[in-house]
Scaffold this motif. Structure first.
Motif, PDB file in Angstrom:
ATOM      1  N   MET A 468       0.703  -0.853  -0.232  1.00 24.83           N
ATOM      2  CA  MET A 468      -0.070   0.184  -0.046  1.00 24.83           C
ATOM      3  C   MET A 468       0.943   1.421  -0.098  1.00 24.83           C
ATOM      4  N   ALA A 469       0.075   2.361  -0.682  1.00 26.19           N
ATOM      5  CA  ALA A 469       1.021   3.657  -0.425  1.00 26.19           C
ATOM      6  C   ALA A 469       0.424   4.288  -0.476  1.00 26.19           C
ATOM      7  N   GLY A 470       0.774   6.107  -0.120  1.00 23.97           N
ATOM      8  CA  GLY A 470      -0.179   6.662   0.254  1.00 23.97           C
ATOM      9  C   GLY A 470      -0.301   7.003   2.041  1.00 23.97           C
ATOM     10  N   GLN A 471      -0.417   8.381   2.384  1.00 26.26           N
ATOM     11  CA  GLN A 471      -0.777   8.812   3.722  1.00 26.26           C
ATOM     12  C   GLN A 471      -1.840   8.694   4.329  1.00 26.26           C
ATOM     13  N   THR A 472      -2.524   8.406   5.561  1.00 27.85           N
ATOM     14  CA  THR A 472      -3.796   8.961   5.675  1.00 27.85           C
ATOM     15  C   THR A 472      -3.572   9.876   6.954  1.00 27.85           C
ATOM     16  N   PHE A 473      -4.702  10.447   6.721  1.00 33.77           N
ATOM     17  CA  PHE A 473      -4.512  12.104   7.880  1.00 33.77           C
ATOM     18  C   PHE A 473      -3.386  11.520   8.960  1.00 33.77           C
ATOM     19  N   TRP A 474      -3.812  10.848   9.897  1.00 28.68           N
ATOM     20  CA  TRP A 474      -2.466  10.484  11.079  1.00 28.68           C
ATOM     21  C   TRP A 474      -0.842  10.414  10.646  1.00 28.68           C
ATOM     22  N   MET A 475      -1.198  10.044   9.607  1.00 21.84           N
ATOM     23  CA  MET A 475       0.611   9.496   9.125  1.00 21.84           C
ATOM     24  C   MET A 475       0.809  11.345   8.631  1.00 21.84           C
ATOM     25  N   GLN A 476       0.169  12.212   8.291  1.00 20.22           N
ATOM     26  CA  GLN A 476       0.606  13.035   7.924  1.00 20.22           C
ATOM     27  C   GLN A 476       0.927  14.960   8.794  1.00 20.22           C
ATOM     28  N   TYR A 477      -0.555  14.633   9.607  1.00 16.99           N
ATOM     29  CA  TYR A 477      -0.342  14.926  11.125  1.00 16.99           C
ATOM     30  C   TYR A 477      -0.078  15.128  11.895  1.00 16.99           C
ATOM     31  N   GLY A 478      -0.096  13.646  12.818  1.00 18.91           N
ATOM     32  CA  GLY A 478       0.547  13.173  13.719  1.00 18.91           C
ATOM     33  C   GLY A 478      -0.546  13.728  14.469  1.00 18.91           C
ATOM     34  N   ILE A 479      -0.365  13.813  15.541  1.00 21.06           N
ATOM     35  CA  ILE A 479      -1.189  13.923  16.982  1.00 21.06           C
ATOM     36  C   ILE A 479      -1.433  14.982  16.622  1.00 21.06           C
ATOM     37  N   TYR A 480      -1.344  16.318  15.996  1.00 24.42           N
ATOM     38  CA  TYR A 480      -2.185  17.821  15.546  1.00 24.42           C
ATOM     39  C   TYR A 480      -3.391  17.895  15.839  1.00 24.42           C
ATOM     40  N   PRO A 481      -3.856  16.802  14.636  1.00 23.73           N
ATOM     41  CA  PRO A 481      -5.977  17.043  14.841  1.00 23.73           C
ATOM     42  C   PRO A 481      -6.264  16.971  16.513  1.00 23.73           C
ATOM     43  N   PHE A 482      -5.860  15.643  17.168  1.00 27.38           N
ATOM     44  CA  PHE A 482      -6.197  15.694  17.990  1.00 27.38           C
ATOM     45  C   PHE A 482      -5.952  17.117  19.357  1.00 27.38           C
ATOM     46  N   VAL A 483      -4.761  17.237  18.897  1.00 27.14           N
ATOM     47  CA  VAL A 483      -4.219  18.889  19.466  1.00 27.14           C
ATOM     48  C   VAL A 483      -4.806  19.759  19.468  1.00 27.14           C
ATOM     49  N   PHE A 484      -5.037  20.105  17.989  1.00 28.14           N
ATOM     50  CA  PHE A 484      -6.448  21.235  17.859  1.00 28.14           C
ATOM     51  C   PHE A 484      -7.897  21.578  17.774  1.00 28.14           C
ATOM     52  N   ILE A 485      -8.374  19.911  18.016  1.00 28.87           N
ATOM     53  CA  ILE A 485      -9.855  19.461  18.881  1.00 28.87           C
ATOM     54  C   ILE A 485      -9.757  19.685  19.966  1.00 28.87           C
ATOM     55  N   SER A 486      -8.502  19.281  20.948  1.00 32.47           N
ATOM     56  CA  SER A 486      -8.481  19.631  22.307  1.00 32.47           C
ATOM     57  C   SER A 486      -8.918  21.179  22.440  1.00 32.47           C
ATOM     58  N   LEU A 487      -7.691  21.974  21.589  1.00 37.63           N
ATOM     59  CA  LEU A 487      -7.270  23.583  22.728  1.00 37.63           C
ATOM     60  C   LEU A 487      -9.273  23.482  21.974  1.00 37.63           C
ATOM     61  N   LEU A 488      -9.570  23.435  21.117  1.00 36.42           N
ATOM     62  CA  LEU A 488     -10.749  24.040  20.817  1.00 36.42           C
ATOM     63  C   LEU A 488     -12.188  23.679  21.664  1.00 36.42           C
ATOM     64  N   PHE A 489     -11.541  22.728  22.654  1.00 35.98           N
ATOM     65  CA  PHE A 489     -13.191  22.506  24.164  1.00 35.98           C
ATOM     66  C   PHE A 489     -12.660  23.158  24.531  1.00 35.98           C
ATOM     67  N   ILE A 490     -10.875  23.419  25.025  1.00 34.61           N
ATOM     68  CA  ILE A 490     -10.633  24.347  25.890  1.00 34.61           C
ATOM     69  C   ILE A 490     -11.109  25.223  25.869  1.00 34.61           C
ATOM     70  N   ILE A 491     -11.420  26.290  25.293  1.00 34.45           N
ATOM     71  CA  ILE A 491     -12.000  27.507  24.664  1.00 34.45           C
ATOM     72  C   ILE A 491     -12.878  27.736  25.050  1.00 34.45           C
ATOM     73  N   LEU A 492     -13.517  26.353  24.529  1.00 35.70           N
ATOM     74  CA  LEU A 492     -15.392  26.399  24.318  1.00 35.70           C
ATOM     75  C   LEU A 492     -15.888  26.510  25.787  1.00 35.70           C
ATOM     76  N   SER A 493     -15.111  25.577  26.222  1.00 34.24           N
ATOM     77  CA  SER A 493     -15.196  25.618  28.094  1.00 34.24           C
ATOM     78  C   SER A 493     -15.258  26.450  28.652  1.00 34.24           C
ATOM     79  N   LEU A 494     -14.256  27.766  28.412  1.00 31.14           N
ATOM     80  CA  LEU A 494     -14.168  28.987  28.771  1.00 31.14           C
ATOM     81  C   LEU A 494     -15.390  29.733  28.735  1.00 31.14           C
ATOM     82  N   LEU A 495     -15.202  29.621  26.909  1.00 31.43           N
ATOM     83  CA  LEU A 495     -16.408  31.002  26.694  1.00 31.43           C
ATOM     84  C   LEU A 495     -17.852  29.956  27.258  1.00 31.43           C
ATOM     85  N   SER A 496     -17.970  29.320  27.996  1.00 33.84           N
ATOM     86  CA  SER A 496     -19.541  28.383  28.230  1.00 33.84           C
ATOM     87  C   SER A 496     -19.230  29.579  29.881  1.00 33.84           C
TER      88      SER A 496
END
Length: 518
Positions: A468-496
């Protein structure tokens, strides 16, 4: 029984229930029941001290059942049940501290909305910490419970950590729904917070719907022709395997079985030839010639030693291919002794052969097996998502060789196989796992097991893989999607807690004219 003691018992049982969501029981819904129960108990606890105790007891219930195999490994090979009990108990006590950290992190959430936003982030933090701290122990991460469900598809975006995040999010939403109905049934209050209820249902449903669509995405594509595969499962338990008088028998077995079962790719297990590579050069030459004659690439696990007397848990390709790999992430106490200068008085109690290995480089050249670029991992290494991602590079196939006989007849071999399934989903590759006594299997890029051998049986697994060839999103960006979503949730919790949210007061429904406030 006093209700406080009952809650502690329920927290312990909820932790133990989580183990049922992992292999070999494989009941994914148990993860949601376990976490929902745990969060419910946390939310009705009266103070932080009580919450902390509930968290610690939950952790003990979980780890005492899920990683009890540590006792099997230690007691069997140290030949001391007492040492096995003591070290396993210490291990469980230390691991359970991560749930205290979870409780302390999640304590900043004061409202239902904040709990739904903060709990998944806090869970992700403790799993990342468990992966990295003190050489790491990323075993039984929450996301592995969903390996056989469509929610595992989130791993192709943010790794197993994002799957854990989603499971935790759904679970905390369910616990908030339960709290709303509990509040409604309370004779003194009898009310439902409509905003909280709607938000809980929405945040629980959206990830499920999104997961169905993500599961349909194909991130990688075939390259080249399919290859036939043979996995040779020798089933030599440790005392047989490391007995010098049996070495010739073991060598003869692997050679004859390989000769009689030709294939494009042939995999032997970790340390399949349990001796030093320089001692068996003539044998390995014969394997190389035989493999070339039948147009096969053979991966042989053995122990290499260099001029500096450094030992490497290693594997070499013979026949139609080339390359070698030195294990990078060594097992503490099994392959090396951390803090050796402090622990040397206790080492005499361990009876572990070849326990002074030197680790290889973090990123090593890929193996070439019949034109297929192979990223190899030895045993425990496959449990580290970041290391697998780094070593994968542009490999067409993931191979894992292991000797799970160290785990005895415990849960660990099945949990190890489940980890391999998640690596397939994260990377969009076929995975071949060759073990000494099981679980040996072939996994497709969706994490589905397409061929498998029974445990504790000398056998040969035949199958096919597609490079197989090609890359999943995880292969391209690693932990960054998880970090982005976590930061978004933290910001929303502060705004709540901001005035913007405060204006949207929730409706209150009652069935009594005499309502007492909490």
């Amino acid at each position: 029984m006093h209700h406080k003691s009952l809650h502690l018992l329920l927290s312990f049982l909820a932790g133990a229930l989580l183990t049922c969501a992992f292999a070999p029981i494989n009941y994914p819904l148990a993860a949601f029941v376990s976490l929902c129960s745990f969060f419910y108990l946390l939310n009705i606890a009266q103070n932080l001290k009580r919450k902390t105790l509930l968290g610690y007891v939950y952790g003990i219930g979980f780890f005492a059942t899920s990683v009890s195999w540590v006792y099997v490994s230690i007691s069997t090979f140290s030949q001391s049940s007492t040492l096995g009990i003591l070290l396993t108990a210490l291990f469980i006590i230390i691991l359970s501290l991560f749930f205290i950290i979870f409780v302390l992190l999640s304590a900043i959430a004061k409202t239902p909305i904040q709990r739904m936003l903060i709990y998944p982030v806090a869970w992700g933090v403790i799993e990342l910490a468990r992966t990295k701290l003190f050489t790491g122990f990323p075993w039984v991460l929450l996301g592995y419970t969903q390996t056989d469900s469509f929610l595992a598809s989130y791993a192709s975006i943010g790794g197993v950590y994002l799957v854990s995040f989603i499971v935790c999010l759904i679970s905390v939403c369910l616990s908030e729904i339960l709290l709303q109905f509990k509040q409604f049934k309370n004779q003194r209050i009898q009310r439902i917070n409509k905003t909280t209820l709607i938000l809980s249902i929405t945040l629980a449903v959206i990830p499920i719907i999104a997961g169905i669509f993500i599961n349909k995405i194909t991130w990688t594509h075939p390259v080249g022709k399919s290859k036939t595969v043979r996995i040779i499962q020798g089933n030599y338990v440790e005392y047989q395997k490391w007995d010098p008088t049996r070495l010739q028998h073991i060598m003869r077995y692997y050679y004859q079985v390989t000769r009689n079962n030709p294939a494009d790719l042939i995999f032997w297990s970790e340390n399949s030839i349990p001796t030093f590579k320089p001692y068996i050069t003539s044998y390995l030459k014969a394997v190389d010639e035989m493999a070339k004659a039948q147009d096969s690439a053979v991966l042989v696990g053995t122990v290499d030693v260099n001029a500096k007397s450094q030992y490497f848990n290693s594997a070499f390709v013979y026949g139609n291919g080339y390359g070698h790999y030195y294990k990078h992430h060594l097992v503490p106490f099994g392959e090396y002794y951390p803090f050796e200068y402090l622990l040397s008085p206790f080492m005499q109690y361990f009876n572990i052969p070849m326990s002074s290995f030197t680790k290889g480089q973090e990123i090593q050249p890929l193996l070439d097996m019949d034109g297929v670029l192979v990223a190899l991992f030895i045993c425990y290494e496959s449990a580290y998502p970041f290391e697998v991602r780094a070593q994968l590079q542009n490999a067409h196939l993931i191979a894992i060789i292991s000797d799970d006989a160290w785990f005895g007849n415990s849960l660990a071999p099945w949990q190890h196989a489940q980890i391999a399934q998640m690596r397939a989903i994260e990377t969009g590759r076929f995975v071949v796992q060759s073990t000494n006594n099981g679980v040996s299997l072939i996994i497709n890029p969706k994490g589905q097991v397409i061929a498998q051998l029974p445990r504790n049986k000398q056998s040969i697994l035949s199958g096919k893989i597609t490079p197989m060839a090609g890359q999943t999103f995880w292969m391209q960006y690693g932990i960054y999607p998880f970090v982005f979503i976590s930061l978004l949730f933290i910001i929303l919790s502060l705004l709540s807690g901001s005035p913007i949210f405060a204006k949207a007061k929730p409706e209150v429904y009652t069935n009594s004219t005499n309502i007492q406030q909490e």
